[in-house]
Design a protein around this motif. Structure first.
Motif, PDB file in Angstrom:
ATOM      1  N   GLU A 154      47.927  37.480  39.171  1.00  0.00           N
ATOM      2  CA  GLU A 154      46.945  36.458  38.815  1.00  0.00           C
ATOM      3  C   GLU A 154      45.607  36.720  39.500  1.00  0.00           C
ATOM      4  O   GLU A 154      44.543  36.568  38.890  1.00  0.00           O
TER       5      GLU A 154
ATOM      6  N   TYR B  93      43.779  39.524  37.684  1.00  0.00           N
ATOM      7  CA  TYR B  93      43.141  39.062  36.446  1.00  0.00           C
ATOM      8  C   TYR B  93      41.873  38.276  36.735  1.00  0.00           C
ATOM      9  O   TYR B  93      40.870  38.397  36.018  1.00  0.00           O
ATOM     10  N   LYS B  94      41.873  37.456  37.779  1.00  0.00           N
ATOM     11  CA  LYS B  94      40.690  36.708  38.153  1.00  0.00           C
ATOM     12  C   LYS B  94      39.545  37.645  38.526  1.00  0.00           C
ATOM     13  O   LYS B  94      38.396  37.427  38.162  1.00  0.00           O
TER      14      LYS B  94
ATOM     15  N   GLU C  89      38.135  39.243  35.392  1.00  0.00           N
ATOM     16  CA  GLU C  89      37.301  38.301  34.642  1.00  0.00           C
ATOM     17  C   GLU C  89      35.903  38.163  35.247  1.00  0.00           C
ATOM     18  O   GLU C  89      34.943  37.852  34.542  1.00  0.00           O
ATOM     19  N   ARG C  90      35.771  38.412  36.541  1.00  0.00           N
ATOM     20  CA  ARG C  90      34.464  38.292  37.200  1.00  0.00           C
ATOM     21  C   ARG C  90      33.576  39.513  36.986  1.00  0.00           C
ATOM     22  O   ARG C  90      32.402  39.490  37.268  1.00  0.00           O
TER      23      ARG C  90
END
Length: 93
Positions: free
Chosen positions: A83, A86-87, A90-91
Motif C-alpha cells: 500500500e 502504491y501511495k 501515485e505521488r
C-alpha cells in the motif's frame, strides 16, 4: 553493514565462523537500552555455547499457533508495504 563487518572480522581474525546476535530485553542479555549487534568470531573447539539455559518445550499445537501468528504478521507487513508503494507511485508526477 553487519555483513561487511562480519566478513572483515572473519577474515582478519582468521576465524572458523562467527555469530551475529541481537539481545532484546534483560532476560535475553540486553544490558543497554538501545539496539546494538554482536559479531562474535568463532573458532573450532572454542567452548562457546549459545544455549545453556532452560530448553523451551512447546506442544505441536502451541508451535502451530505461533506459526500462524507469524504468517499473519508477515502477510500484514507485506500488505502495508504494498500500500505504501502504491501511495508513493501515485505521488510521482
Amino acid at each position: 553493514i553487519v555483513k561487511k563487518l562480519s566478513e572483515v572480522i572473519y577474515k582478519e581474525m582468521k576465524a572458523d565462523g562467527f555469530n551475529v546476535c541481537i539481545n532484546n530485553y534483560k532476560t535475553a542479555g540486553q544490558l543497554v537500552p538501545h539496539l546494538h549487534i554482536h559479531i562474535t568470531p568463532r573458532f573450532d573447539n572454542d567452548g562457546f555455547k549459545l544455549w545453556e539455559g532452560k530448553k523451551l518445550k512447546l506442544s505441536d499445537k502451541e508451535m502451530e499457533k505461533i506459526h500462524d501468528k507469524l504468517k499473519e504478521k508477515i502477510k500484514v507487513e507485506e500488505k502495508e508495504e504494498e500500500e505504501e508503494t502504491y501511495k508513493e507511485i501515485e505521488r510521482i508526477p
